[in-house]
Design a protein around this motif. Structure first.
Motif, PDB file in Angstrom:
ATOM      1  N   LYS A 122       0.860  -1.181   0.000  1.00  0.00           N
ATOM      2  CA  LYS A 122       0.000   0.000   0.000  1.00  0.00           C
ATOM      3  C   LYS A 122       0.894   1.228   0.000  1.00  0.00           C
ATOM      4  N   VAL A 123       0.381   2.339  -0.518  1.00  0.00           N
ATOM      5  CA  VAL A 123       1.172   3.566  -0.627  1.00  0.00           C
ATOM      6  C   VAL A 123       0.330   4.757  -0.182  1.00  0.00           C
ATOM      7  N   ALA A 124       0.945   5.638   0.582  1.00  0.00           N
ATOM      8  CA  ALA A 124       0.331   6.918   0.930  1.00  0.00           C
ATOM      9  C   ALA A 124       1.198   8.033   0.365  1.00  0.00           C
ATOM     10  N   VAL A 125       0.589   8.928  -0.386  1.00  0.00           N
ATOM     11  CA  VAL A 125       1.302  10.074  -0.938  1.00  0.00           C
ATOM     12  C   VAL A 125       1.070  11.265  -0.016  1.00  0.00           C
ATOM     13  N   SER A 126       2.142  11.971   0.310  1.00  0.00           N
ATOM     14  CA  SER A 126       2.049  13.130   1.199  1.00  0.00           C
ATOM     15  C   SER A 126       1.606  14.360   0.409  1.00  0.00           C
ATOM     16  N   LEU A 127       0.463  14.928   0.805  1.00  0.00           N
ATOM     17  CA  LEU A 127      -0.071  16.140   0.182  1.00  0.00           C
ATOM     18  C   LEU A 127      -0.121  17.241   1.244  1.00  0.00           C
ATOM     19  N   THR A 128       0.760  18.193   1.151  1.00  0.00           N
ATOM     20  CA  THR A 128       0.802  19.267   2.146  1.00  0.00           C
ATOM     21  C   THR A 128      -0.047  20.459   1.739  1.00  0.00           C
ATOM     22  N   THR A 129      -0.051  20.746   0.461  1.00  0.00           N
ATOM     23  CA  THR A 129      -0.748  21.927  -0.041  1.00  0.00           C
ATOM     24  C   THR A 129      -1.016  21.744  -1.533  1.00  0.00           C
ATOM     25  N   LEU A 130      -1.997  22.469  -2.064  1.00  0.00           N
ATOM     26  CA  LEU A 130      -2.226  22.515  -3.507  1.00  0.00           C
ATOM     27  C   LEU A 130      -1.632  23.779  -4.117  1.00  0.00           C
ATOM     28  N   ASP A 131      -1.099  24.637  -3.277  1.00  0.00           N
ATOM     29  CA  ASP A 131      -0.517  25.908  -3.689  1.00  0.00           C
ATOM     30  C   ASP A 131       0.931  25.670  -4.137  1.00  0.00           C
ATOM     31  N   ALA A 132       1.183  25.728  -5.433  1.00  0.00           N
ATOM     32  CA  ALA A 132       2.517  25.428  -5.961  1.00  0.00           C
ATOM     33  C   ALA A 132       3.580  26.386  -5.416  1.00  0.00           C
ATOM     34  N   LYS A 133       3.216  27.648  -5.211  1.00  0.00           N
ATOM     35  CA  LYS A 133       4.177  28.622  -4.691  1.00  0.00           C
ATOM     36  C   LYS A 133       4.570  28.290  -3.264  1.00  0.00           C
ATOM     37  N   LEU A 134       3.590  27.954  -2.422  1.00  0.00           N
ATOM     38  CA  LEU A 134       3.879  27.573  -1.041  1.00  0.00           C
ATOM     39  C   LEU A 134       4.697  26.293  -1.008  1.00  0.00           C
ATOM     40  N   ALA A 135       4.338  25.323  -1.837  1.00  0.00           N
ATOM     41  CA  ALA A 135       5.071  24.058  -1.879  1.00  0.00           C
ATOM     42  C   ALA A 135       6.525  24.290  -2.266  1.00  0.00           C
ATOM     43  N   ARG A 136       6.763  25.156  -3.233  1.00  0.00           N
ATOM     44  CA  ARG A 136       8.129  25.424  -3.665  1.00  0.00           C
ATOM     45  C   ARG A 136       8.953  26.045  -2.552  1.00  0.00           C
ATOM     46  N   ARG A 137       8.341  26.880  -1.732  1.00  0.00           N
ATOM     47  CA  ARG A 137       9.068  27.481  -0.610  1.00  0.00           C
ATOM     48  C   ARG A 137       9.292  26.491   0.527  1.00  0.00           C
ATOM     49  N   MET A 138       8.288  25.697   0.790  1.00  0.00           N
ATOM     50  CA  MET A 138       8.286  24.838   1.979  1.00  0.00           C
ATOM     51  C   MET A 138       8.904  23.469   1.721  1.00  0.00           C
ATOM     52  N   GLU A 139       8.787  22.968   0.488  1.00  0.00           N
ATOM     53  CA  GLU A 139       9.283  21.645   0.102  1.00  0.00           C
ATOM     54  C   GLU A 139       9.993  21.781  -1.243  1.00  0.00           C
ATOM     55  N   PRO A 140      11.096  22.521  -1.291  1.00  0.00           N
ATOM     56  CA  PRO A 140      11.636  23.039  -2.557  1.00  0.00           C
ATOM     57  C   PRO A 140      12.010  22.008  -3.610  1.00  0.00           C
ATOM     58  N   ARG A 141      12.435  20.805  -3.212  1.00  0.00           N
ATOM     59  CA  ARG A 141      12.852  19.833  -4.228  1.00  0.00           C
ATOM     60  C   ARG A 141      11.962  18.601  -4.242  1.00  0.00           C
ATOM     61  N   ALA A 142      10.825  18.679  -3.595  1.00  0.00           N
ATOM     62  CA  ALA A 142       9.841  17.609  -3.671  1.00  0.00           C
ATOM     63  C   ALA A 142       8.993  17.806  -4.924  1.00  0.00           C
ATOM     64  N   SER A 143       8.299  16.745  -5.329  1.00  0.00           N
ATOM     65  CA  SER A 143       7.435  16.845  -6.509  1.00  0.00           C
ATOM     66  C   SER A 143       6.345  17.884  -6.278  1.00  0.00           C
ATOM     67  N   ALA A 144       5.962  18.573  -7.323  1.00  0.00           N
ATOM     68  CA  ALA A 144       4.907  19.581  -7.245  1.00  0.00           C
ATOM     69  C   ALA A 144       3.576  18.914  -6.886  1.00  0.00           C
ATOM     70  N   PRO A 145       2.653  19.672  -6.296  1.00  0.00           N
ATOM     71  CA  PRO A 145       1.369  19.077  -5.897  1.00  0.00           C
ATOM     72  C   PRO A 145       0.648  18.341  -7.014  1.00  0.00           C
ATOM     73  N   ASN A 146       0.649  18.898  -8.240  1.00  0.00           N
ATOM     74  CA  ASN A 146      -0.064  18.231  -9.337  1.00  0.00           C
ATOM     75  C   ASN A 146       0.588  16.905  -9.718  1.00  0.00           C
ATOM     76  N   VAL A 147       1.908  16.793  -9.533  1.00  0.00           N
ATOM     77  CA  VAL A 147       2.601  15.531  -9.818  1.00  0.00           C
ATOM     78  C   VAL A 147       2.232  14.481  -8.767  1.00  0.00           C
ATOM     79  N   ARG A 148       2.098  14.905  -7.530  1.00  0.00           N
ATOM     80  CA  ARG A 148       1.710  13.953  -6.471  1.00  0.00           C
ATOM     81  C   ARG A 148       0.298  13.438  -6.703  1.00  0.00           C
ATOM     82  N   LEU A 149      -0.592  14.316  -7.146  1.00  0.00           N
ATOM     83  CA  LEU A 149      -1.947  13.874  -7.464  1.00  0.00           C
ATOM     84  C   LEU A 149      -1.928  12.892  -8.635  1.00  0.00           C
TER      85      LEU A 149
END
Length: 361
Positions: free
Chosen positions: A191-218
């Motif tokens: 089983k797999v759980a994907v971590s979704l912190t935010t849908l805001d790409a700008k916030l994600a880039r600041r907070m999780e700079p080298r993680a996959s973008a929210p749309n890629v995680r979806l």
């Protein structure tokens, strides 16, 4: 934690990183900080990621924490290039004589013998199978995995042994392994759980700079679900006055992508993570830094963090209860569950090697 001094790195040199400082680890006898001596200082070179090989004697780590649903885990890497500023695993780098700050996301230790060690441990007489959790500390699908393929090797061993595995990741690279995960899932082993912190790409880039973008995680949630893998998502961490307003939108997006179960955790700020996060707030969100930290402390008995089991993941008090109610209501609207059926441990069977003697009965 305010006693730590920073080994400062220029903003331009650390562009694309999460932490703003390189705090001296708590176990180090001396602290370091930069001073200006009047001479002209040239700009620093960009901070590059260094990957070093780590050669542990064992690969399976045991734990006895009563508020996590597993007793064993594997970490293919130490440190994580995703650079999530809030990462509760950052203090583990201080045990290596390094910083929980920029060192944690730029000095990565890879375990190239992980698959070999795993096979050896699974073949030990008396080994009793149970779900192995991967991604609960550092992410197995961080950027270096594309080259090293250590996680891929681990999955190949688990597949061959019919051993169950549970994965948490925010790396879109997990889609590469849908072939193995799909096979295992068909036998009730993955089983797999994907971590979704935010849908805001700008916030994600600041907070999780080298993680996959929210749309890629979806997109990863959808790919895993189509491969037949029981797939969920974790909204974590939920941060007051930063991403808490997105709870309903994140749950809706995760459900629409194909997830069938979900959960959340609130912000955790153990040890060095607290000053790192506060510095990050001061740099990126100075207008609401005080408000955010005030609400974080309200959930942790007036402290930045309360490590008590049963409280550290969700906090307590009025605001924590409000988050719980909102999340529960959003789950119900989409028919999401908190848990899925347990994975199957009964299939475990070490594959026969050339030269092995077959059992008589």
């Amino acid at each position: 934690m305010d006693d730590f001094f920073s080994d400062d790195i220029d903003a331009e040199a650390r562009r694309g990183r999460g932490a703003t400082r390189n705090l001296t680890g708590r176990f180090e006898p001396h602290t370091r900080h930069r001073t200006f001596d009047g001479w002209e200082v040239q700009g620093q070179d960009p901070l590059k990621t260094q990957v070093l090989d780590d050669h542990p004697r064992k690969i399976i780590t045991k734990n006895q924490s009563p508020d996590v649903p597993f007793d064993r885990s594997i970490n293919p890497y130490k440190g994580c290039e995703h650079g999530c500023v809030y990462c509760f695993a950052r203090p583990t780098h201080t045990f290596l004589g390094l910083s929980a700050g920029l060192d944690f996301e730029s000095r990565i230790f890879a375990k190239p013998e992980a698959a070999t060690l795993l096979e050896k441990e699974l073949r030990r007489p008396g080994y009793i199978p149970d779900v192995i959790a991967i991604g609960t500390n550092t992410d197995p699908y961080q950027p270096i995995e594309k080259e090293r393929r250590i996680m891929r090797g681990i999955l190949e061993v688990l597949d061959a042994f019919n051993h169950p595995v549970s994965i948490v990741t925010k790396g879109g690279l997990v889609m590469r392994d849908t072939d193995i995960l799909g096979r295992m899932a068909a036998r009730g082993l993955a089983k797999v759980a994907v971590s979704l912190t935010t849908l805001d790409a700008k916030l994600a880039r600041r907070m999780e700079p080298r993680a996959s973008a929210p749309n890629v995680r979806l997109r990863a949630i959808g790919a895993l679900a189509r491969a037949g893998v029981p797939t969920g998502f974790m909204m974590g961490p939920i941060i007051p006055a930063l991403n808490d307003h997105e709870i309903e939108k994140v749950v809706d997006a995760g459900a629409r992508a194909g997830a069938t179960w979900t959960g959340y955790v609130t912000l955790r700020l153990p040890a060095e993570v607290s000053p790192l996060f506060r510095d990050w707030l001061d740099e990126h969100y100075p207008d609401r830094a005080h408000r955010i930290m005030a609400q974080v402390r309200e959930m942790h008995g007036g402290k930045d963090y309360d490590a008590q089991w049963g409280k550290r993941m969700t906090g307590e008090g009025v605001y924590a209860n409000l988050i719980a109610r909102r999340y529960e209501a959003a789950m119900k609207r989409h028919g999401l569950r908190r848990r899925i059926a347990p994975l199957d441990c009964s299939r475990f069977a070490p594959p026969v090697r050339p030269g092995d003697q077959y059992a008589l009965f």
